[in-house]
Scaffold this active site. Sequence first.
Site, short mmCIF file in Angstrom:
data_model
loop_
_atom_site.label_atom_id
_atom_site.label_comp_id
_atom_site.label_asym_id
_atom_site.label_seq_id
_atom_site.Cartn_x
_atom_site.Cartn_y
_atom_site.Cartn_z
N ASP A 11 3.67 4.47 -16.45
CA ASP A 11 3.60 5.10 -15.13
C ASP A 11 4.35 4.19 -14.16
O ASP A 11 4.63 3.03 -14.47
CB ASP A 11 2.14 5.27 -14.69
CG ASP A 11 2.03 5.88 -13.30
OD1 ASP A 11 2.68 6.91 -13.06
OD2 ASP A 11 1.34 5.31 -12.44
N SER A 12 4.60 4.71 -12.95
CA SER A 12 5.24 3.89 -11.93
C SER A 12 4.31 2.76 -11.47
O SER A 12 4.76 1.82 -10.84
CB SER A 12 5.62 4.77 -10.75
OG SER A 12 4.48 5.46 -10.28
N CYS A 74 3.46 9.46 -15.56
CA CYS A 74 3.93 9.68 -14.20
C CYS A 74 4.52 11.09 -14.06
O CYS A 74 5.44 11.46 -14.81
CB CYS A 74 5.00 8.64 -13.89
SG CYS A 74 5.71 8.79 -12.26
N GLU A 153 -4.50 4.51 -2.88
CA GLU A 153 -4.31 3.07 -3.11
C GLU A 153 -5.05 2.22 -2.07
O GLU A 153 -5.41 1.09 -2.33
CB GLU A 153 -2.82 2.74 -3.18
CG GLU A 153 -2.17 3.54 -4.32
CD GLU A 153 -1.01 2.87 -5.01
OE1 GLU A 153 -0.47 1.90 -4.48
OE2 GLU A 153 -0.66 3.36 -6.11
N CYS A 185 0.22 14.95 -9.74
CA CYS A 185 0.51 13.54 -9.45
C CYS A 185 -0.64 12.73 -10.02
O CYS A 185 -1.81 13.14 -9.93
CB CYS A 185 0.64 13.33 -7.95
SG CYS A 185 0.83 11.60 -7.49
N HIS A 187 -2.27 10.27 -9.02
CA HIS A 187 -3.35 9.83 -8.12
C HIS A 187 -4.30 10.94 -7.68
O HIS A 187 -5.39 10.67 -7.20
CB HIS A 187 -2.75 9.21 -6.86
CG HIS A 187 -2.06 7.90 -7.08
ND1 HIS A 187 -1.01 7.75 -7.95
CD2 HIS A 187 -2.28 6.68 -6.53
CE1 HIS A 187 -0.61 6.50 -7.93
NE2 HIS A 187 -1.36 5.82 -7.07
N1 DGL Z 1 2.92 8.15 -10.52
C1 DGL Z 1 3.55 8.96 -9.50
C2 DGL Z 1 3.44 10.45 -9.93
O1 DGL Z 1 2.59 10.85 -10.69
C3 DGL Z 1 2.93 8.75 -8.14
C4 DGL Z 1 3.24 7.42 -7.52
C5 DGL Z 1 4.72 7.21 -7.26
O2 DGL Z 1 5.28 7.85 -6.35
O3 DGL Z 1 5.32 6.43 -7.98
O4 DGL Z 1 4.24 11.24 -9.50
#
Ligand code: DGL
Length: 265
Positions: A11-12, A74, A153, A185, A187
Amino acid sequence: MSDPRPIGVFDSGVGGLTVVNQMQDILPQEDIVYFGDTARVPYGTKSKETITRFSVENVEFLMTHDVKLVIVACNTASSLGLEFLKRCFKVPIIGVIEPGAKCAVSRTRNRRIGVIGTSATIASGAYEKAIKKINPGNSVFTGSCPLFVPLVEEGWIDNPVAYTIAGIYLKNLKAKNIDTLIMGCTHYPILRRVIKDAIGPKVLLIDSAREVAKEARLVLDSCGLFNRMSTKGEHRFFVSDEPGRFIKMGEKFLKKKIKCVKRAL
Ligand code: DGL
């Protein structure tokens, strides 16, 4: 047949732990190597080219751990980089878009589906394409909610500000008479209560993190890749920036202690 190799998840940043959380439930016997690209997060505001390049590097890192399957946790990387990744690597790679779309199509009754995600995910149209490919008769309505990631976050997940922002973001979607909403997403499942409050109690929320964990189980099964020798998998975490913040936030995502996080890339 049993395959003891780990599953790679990237993931990011910390958000992909919502996928790990679901995997603990759905594939508890599997080892996981998780990579969070905390030095380069967020992906949601970046270009396709940049996200694809980062994603290739992330998979290359996971491959050094001899993973048997890669999950792109992600949503942004799944929307923009998955097709390229599949062409670059031999290992099976799955993303969150198709599983989330499949679930939404199977659950909607009035064929009006909403999708929320980062700006890059929504601009890519990936969920819309996936839904229409499964059933062109569905209407899809989308909206980006860029402030949701920083809210989570910051830990502002049950806070008046979160409710106000969600109310503003989801106002248009609420007017579209959708009966199903994809939380597109990593989060957003953490904000489930806030999202539900804004969109209304009758709208079904789809968690792409849970759906991709189910898809992983199907892939392991069809490819004969289950780890049948273990009952409780080991989870190892790697990040591209200092681990302190990841551990602090990650424990909230996973709802348990994270013992060891190493720096990589
Ligand atoms: N992990 C990213 C997503 O699911 C969200 C956080 C980011 O913008 O990197 O799109």
